[in-house]
Design a protein around this motif. Structure first.
Motif, mmCIF file in Angstrom:
data_model
loop_
_atom_site.group_PDB
_atom_site.id
_atom_site.type_symbol
_atom_site.label_atom_id
_atom_site.label_comp_id
_atom_site.label_asym_id
_atom_site.label_seq_id
_atom_site.Cartn_x
_atom_site.Cartn_y
_atom_site.Cartn_z
ATOM 1 N N SER A 234 -47.728 0.726 -12.880
ATOM 2 C CA SER A 234 -49.045 0.095 -13.043
ATOM 3 C C SER A 234 -50.193 1.018 -12.657
ATOM 4 C CB SER A 234 -49.112 -1.199 -12.222
ATOM 5 O OG SER A 234 -48.051 -2.065 -12.552
ATOM 6 N N ALA A 235 -50.237 2.194 -13.287
ATOM 7 C CA ALA A 235 -51.351 3.125 -13.082
ATOM 8 C C ALA A 235 -52.543 2.621 -13.887
ATOM 9 C CB ALA A 235 -50.942 4.526 -13.528
ATOM 10 N N TRP A 236 -53.432 1.901 -13.208
ATOM 11 C CA TRP A 236 -54.508 1.191 -13.884
ATOM 12 C C TRP A 236 -55.890 1.678 -13.426
ATOM 13 C CZ3 TRP A 236 -52.857 -4.638 -13.005
ATOM 14 C CH2 TRP A 236 -51.633 -4.858 -13.663
ATOM 15 N N ALA A 237 -56.809 1.665 -14.373
ATOM 16 C CA ALA A 237 -58.256 1.658 -14.149
ATOM 17 C C ALA A 237 -58.742 2.655 -13.098
ATOM 18 C CB ALA A 237 -58.695 0.244 -13.759
ATOM 19 N N PRO A 238 -58.637 3.958 -13.373
ATOM 20 C CA PRO A 238 -59.148 4.934 -12.413
ATOM 21 C C PRO A 238 -60.665 5.042 -12.461
ATOM 22 C CG PRO A 238 -58.369 6.049 -14.372
ATOM 23 C CD PRO A 238 -58.044 4.579 -14.553
ATOM 24 N N ALA A 239 -61.248 5.551 -11.389
ATOM 25 C CA ALA A 239 -62.680 5.850 -11.339
ATOM 26 C C ALA A 239 -62.858 7.075 -10.461
ATOM 27 C CB ALA A 239 -63.464 4.666 -10.766
ATOM 28 N N VAL A 240 -63.826 7.928 -10.798
ATOM 29 C CA VAL A 240 -64.026 9.183 -10.073
ATOM 30 C C VAL A 240 -65.458 9.260 -9.565
ATOM 31 C CG1 VAL A 240 -64.064 11.702 -10.266
ATOM 32 C CG2 VAL A 240 -62.211 10.403 -11.331
ATOM 33 N N ALA A 241 -65.610 9.716 -8.311
ATOM 34 C CA ALA A 241 -66.920 9.936 -7.706
ATOM 35 C C ALA A 241 -66.949 11.330 -7.086
ATOM 36 C CB ALA A 241 -67.199 8.878 -6.641
ATOM 37 N N ALA A 242 -68.137 11.935 -7.038
ATOM 38 C CA ALA A 242 -68.316 13.266 -6.460
ATOM 39 C C ALA A 242 -69.013 13.151 -5.110
ATOM 40 C CB ALA A 242 -69.129 14.148 -7.401
ATOM 41 N N ALA A 243 -68.503 13.885 -4.116
ATOM 42 C CA ALA A 243 -69.120 13.929 -2.791
ATOM 43 C C ALA A 243 -68.482 15.064 -2.008
ATOM 44 C CB ALA A 243 -68.934 12.603 -2.039
ATOM 45 N N ASN A 244 -69.218 15.594 -1.049
ATOM 46 C CA ASN A 244 -68.660 16.603 -0.142
ATOM 47 C C ASN A 244 -68.113 17.824 -0.876
ATOM 48 O OD1 ASN A 244 -69.090 14.570 1.868
ATOM 49 N ND2 ASN A 244 -67.068 13.701 1.427
ATOM 50 N N GLY A 245 -68.674 18.119 -2.055
ATOM 51 C CA GLY A 245 -68.193 19.256 -2.824
ATOM 52 C C GLY A 245 -66.836 19.033 -3.467
ATOM 53 N N ARG A 246 -66.373 17.785 -3.475
ATOM 54 C CA ARG A 246 -65.068 17.472 -4.067
ATOM 55 C C ARG A 246 -65.192 16.227 -4.949
ATOM 56 N NH1 ARG A 246 -60.502 17.742 0.548
ATOM 57 N NH2 ARG A 246 -61.861 16.267 1.631
ATOM 58 N N TYR A 247 -64.086 15.885 -5.589
ATOM 59 C CA TYR A 247 -64.048 14.745 -6.503
ATOM 60 C C TYR A 247 -62.949 13.799 -6.047
ATOM 61 C CZ TYR A 247 -66.959 17.876 -9.126
ATOM 62 O OH TYR A 247 -67.980 18.722 -9.481
ATOM 63 N N TYR A 248 -63.287 12.507 -6.021
ATOM 64 C CA TYR A 248 -62.383 11.496 -5.487
ATOM 65 C C TYR A 248 -61.985 10.530 -6.608
ATOM 66 C CZ TYR A 248 -63.946 13.376 -1.051
ATOM 67 O OH TYR A 248 -64.226 14.234 -0.007
#
Length: 454
Positions: A234-248
């Protein structure tokens, strides 16, 4: 007539080798011409696959039947599937090649996946067999190292006889729940890999574009199997945010050991194109940690002051400020912000000092799946309902548009909405595709209804 060979790809047979040696095929619409029988192309007739002559004066239906979309392999992202214009997939059954509707089960996905091994179309689940023509019918035959077999098994990928004229879907194949973002002058899409019964996929891919039209596939960025110890389905609905020089990367997953109870995780990377690694080794939000609802559909909004907020939930919408590390929060600060009509997929953005909370209503398996929104004075509300802004368009065959995200073109007030819909024309709630359309605003800040485009 000379047909344009796409990316110089010619399919031919030599030794049997593994998937790791698979060639790269160009994604998107194409036709497959027989090398041994030039002028004949793979087509479907009465659901059976065969080789037939196609020319500029051929009927439009024949040209359409001889056109396929090369898509992400239903059983493996290292291989490919071939989707007919009617939405069905090329697959083998009893060694005969035909087109059928994707049921999403493991057998169908494997039967409909082919690997371009050493240029040949090898079966994913029977790697010692190749697609081969016999009396112009297409079969899956065991490899025989003879000139006749090599000629009968050789195909070239050429320009499609029936090019696509619509702007959507933007990604070839089955992808849902798209999260769109702009990083470093490029747009990125992070979708759920779709086409699985019960939405049981295990991996995520990333795509990027400079213009929202031509997309680069960056491959698998996180796979629950090898990369996440606490989830394996059930790998569902990812979202990515940028902060601290990295990506989450925030994501949903079914608990390991076949347990389908959903939990939220977070992974980290130095690049928006991944790969990502699990940042915690444990869930960020555990199943049952908060009473009511299901822990899926995470999304992060970062306000102008740099503070980020995590939103999630099916059935119940929740929100909480994230700590500066982006991988932790104070459970005591979690708030319930469920608006009327809410089902899932919360998304928050800010424009001209106004906060917008958007969500999906109804069930993703329903053609009435749709997007509504509310506005507020802060990232946690309170929220004033504003109505539905995206819904089905039956005159264009568009059903179930929802689970969206929005992005602003950097430095402008131009906005776009990415969402999934039933794949046109034969999709359903587990066979969905990703679309993008402009999203505009009225003088009062209201979101104008989005007309989903073909």
């Amino acid at each position: 007539m000379l047909r344009t060979v796409l990316a110089g790809v010619v399919l031919s047979v030599s030794a049997v080798v593994g998937v790791d040696a698979a060639a790269v095929l160009p994604a998107g619409a194409a036709s497959l011409e027989s090398v041994g029988n030039p002028g004949r192309y793979v087509r479907h007739q009465d659901s059976l696959a065969r080789l037939d002559p196609v020319s500029p004066v051929s009927a439009a239906q024949l040209k359409s039947d001889a056109t396929f979309t090369i898509v992400n392999g239903l059983a493996s992202p290292a291989c490919y599937s071939f989707q007919a214009r009617n939405g069905q997939f090329l697959r083998h059954r009893d060694w005969r090649l035909r087109i059928d509707t994707n049921t999403g089960d493991a057998t169908f996905r494997a039967d409909a996946t082919f690997c371009a091994v050493d240029g040949a179309l090898a079966s994913y689940n029977y790697p010692g067999r190749r697609v081969r023509q016999r009396d112009f019918a297409l079969w899956l035959d065991a490899v025989v190292d003879t000139p006749e077999f090599r000629a009968d098994s050789a195909f070239r990928i050429v320009a499609p006889w029936a090019p696509r004229t619509t702007r959507n879907p933007v990604l070839p194949g089955l992808f849902a729940d798209p999260h769109i973002a702009a990083f470093n002058g490029r747009y990125y899409l992070y979708p759920t890999t779709d086409g699985y019964a019960s939405w049981s996929g295990t991996y995520y891919k990333a795509f990027s574009s400079a213009d929202l039209v031509t997309w680069t596939d960056h491959g698998v960025i996180l796979d629950h199997g090898p990369d996440v110890s606490w989830a394996d389905n059930s790998a569902w609905a990812p979202a990515v945010a940028a902060a601290n020089g990295r990506y989450y990367l925030y994501f949903s997953g079914g608990a390991a050991g076949g347990n389908t109870a959903k939990q939220l995780g977070v992974a980290v990377s130095g690049s928006p194109a991944g790969p990502f690694r699990d940042a915690l080794g444990v869930p960020l939000v555990r199943s049952g940690q908060f009473s009511g609802g299901q822990a899926i559909d995470p999304m992060v909004f970062t306000d102008d002051d740099g503070r980020s907020y995590l939103y999630w939930g099916q059935g119940v919408a929740r929100a909480v400020p994230l700590h500066a590390d982006m991988v932790s929060f104070d459970p005591a600060q979690v708030r319930t912000i469920t608006p009327a009509g809410y089902n899932e997929a919360p998304f928050v953005f800010k424009r001209n000092g106004v906060y917008y909370l958007m969500w999906s209503e109804n069930d993703t398996r329903s053609e009435d799946y749709r997007v509504a929104y509310a506005t507020g004075a802060g990232p946690l509300g309170p929220w004033t309902p504003r109505g539905v802004v995206l819904q089905k368009r039956l005159d264009a065959g568009i059903k179930g548009p929802g689970h969206h995200s929005v992005v602003r073109a950097p430095g402008t007030d131009t906005w776009y909405i990415a969402y999934h819909r039933f794949a046109v024309p034969a999709g359903d709630g587990t066979n969905r595709e990703t679309a993008i359309d402009p999203m505009t605003f009225g003088a009062d800040g209201s979101i104008r209804p989005v007309v989903p485009s073909p």
